[in-house]
Design an enzyme around this catalytic site. Structure first.
Site, PDB file in Angstrom:
ATOM      1  N   LYS A  47      46.319  14.456  31.849  1.00 24.72           N
ATOM      2  CA  LYS A  47      46.460  15.801  32.387  1.00 24.72           C
ATOM      3  C   LYS A  47      45.453  16.776  31.781  1.00 24.72           C
ATOM      4  O   LYS A  47      45.198  17.843  32.351  1.00 24.72           O
ATOM      5  CB  LYS A  47      47.878  16.319  32.140  1.00 24.72           C
ATOM      6  N   SER A 276      55.983   6.202  32.918  1.00 23.65           N
ATOM      7  CA  SER A 276      55.136   6.113  34.105  1.00 23.65           C
ATOM      8  C   SER A 276      54.015   5.103  33.897  1.00 23.65           C
ATOM      9  O   SER A 276      53.633   4.388  34.834  1.00 23.65           O
ATOM     10  CB  SER A 276      54.562   7.485  34.470  1.00 23.65           C
TER      11      SER A 276
END
Length: 316
Positions: A47, A276
């Site tokens: 991110k 994830s």
């Protein structure tokens, strides 16, 4: 390996992450599985790429003024990444998040100086309603503070940031004489998935792109959302950045299977990543079995397992 040169800013340390071939969790007769290990980014997540691209895109357009407050709602890693980028660039930041997400992420946001609002979840589960309530808090900050909303679910600057990740994969794999056959990853905002898939196709031919989601929240495959505990993906919508042409297929992966894989990934491959990431690798292993030897499946470990140590992911 030589030491890197001096960087003019900590923002210059984003990216350049390793691409690793798995050796022990891949069954015989399966395709090779390559994992882009993103935990070495400054806040331990891919991110960072998106946060920098969104802030710098807004700066170029004049949409973000010097000293203006920035706001976003996030499950954690986007908040940590924005807090890092905004600290370096001297923007005040408000983050809206929830107790459904790892406390390490919330602490990281605060460590970088962000104001953090925590919206209560339903028993720690990630549900569509949770994101609705978080968005309502963002609207209040925009109205009261005149804040710039990065709007990660619609912000196409994210695609620019993640295209770099895709080009890194091509450079690393191509330098080893490897052609990528399949790319798979979970979908949250879909910025990473769509940005990487587009870059791989532009530079590496007809790469098959497979979007992944938890079996308990099959929005892409069955049109319905449900509760789950895979942070960063399956937000209960078909994200706008996931256009019809950005993927070839969507598949569900059992969350329990992904969680069982997290420890073997760490102990057998040294890949220390969150839920994830484990789900991404689980999906890659399914695809590797299907397409067989002599082919290449690529996926991404989005973050470091250090973000999940207070939970139950790494408990025997």
């Amino acid at each position: 390996m030589g030491l890197p040169g001096i960087q003019s800013s900590s923002l210059d340390t984003i990216g350049g992450t390793p691409l690793v071939r798995l050796s022990r969790v891949v069954p015989e007769g399966a395709a090779d599985v390559l994992v882009k290990v993103e935990g070495s980014n400054p806040t331990g997540s891919y991110k960072d790429r998106m946060a920098l691209a969104m802030i710098e895109g807004a700066e170029r357009r004049g949409a973000l003024r010097p000293g203006q407050r920035v706001v976003e709602y996030t499950g954690g890693s986007t908040g940590s990444a924005l807090a890092f980028v905004c600290a370096v660039k001297e923007y005040p930041l408000s983050i809206v998040t929830s107790d459904a997400f790892a406390p390490e992420k919330l602490r990281t946001m605060r460590a970088f100086g962000a104001d953090v609002t925590v919206v209560p979840s339903d028993g720690g589960q990630i549900t569509p309603d949770l994101f609705v309530r978080m968005r309502e808090e963002v609207d209040r900050v925009i109205e009261g503070e005149g804040a710039f909303w990065t709007d990660q679910f619609h912000n196409v600057d994210a695609l620019t940031g993640y295209a770099v990740l895709g080009r890194e994969i091509l450079q690393q794999a191509g330098g080893d004489g490897v052609a990528v056959d399949v790319f798979c990853a979970g979908v949250g905002t879909a910025g990473m998935f769509s940005g990487v898939a587009a870059a791989l196709r532009e530079g590496g031919g007809p790469v098959r792109a497979v979007a992944l989601e938890p079996t308990s929240s099959p929005m892409l495959t069955a049109g319905k959302a449900g509760p789950h505990r895979v942070e960063g993906i399956a937000t209960g919508i078909v994200p706008p950045l996931l256009t019809a042409g950005s993927y070839d297929e969507a598949r569900t992966i059992d969350e329990a299977e992904a969680r069982r894989l997290a420890l073997p990934l760490a102990r057998q491959e040294g890949i220390f990543t969150g839920t994830s990431g484990a789900l991404n690798v689980a999906g890659a292993l399914h695809l590797a079995r299907e397409i067989g030897e002599g082919r290449i499946v690529v996926t991404v470990a989005p973050d470091t397992g250090l973000k999940y140590l207070t939970g139950d992911l790494f408990i025997d």
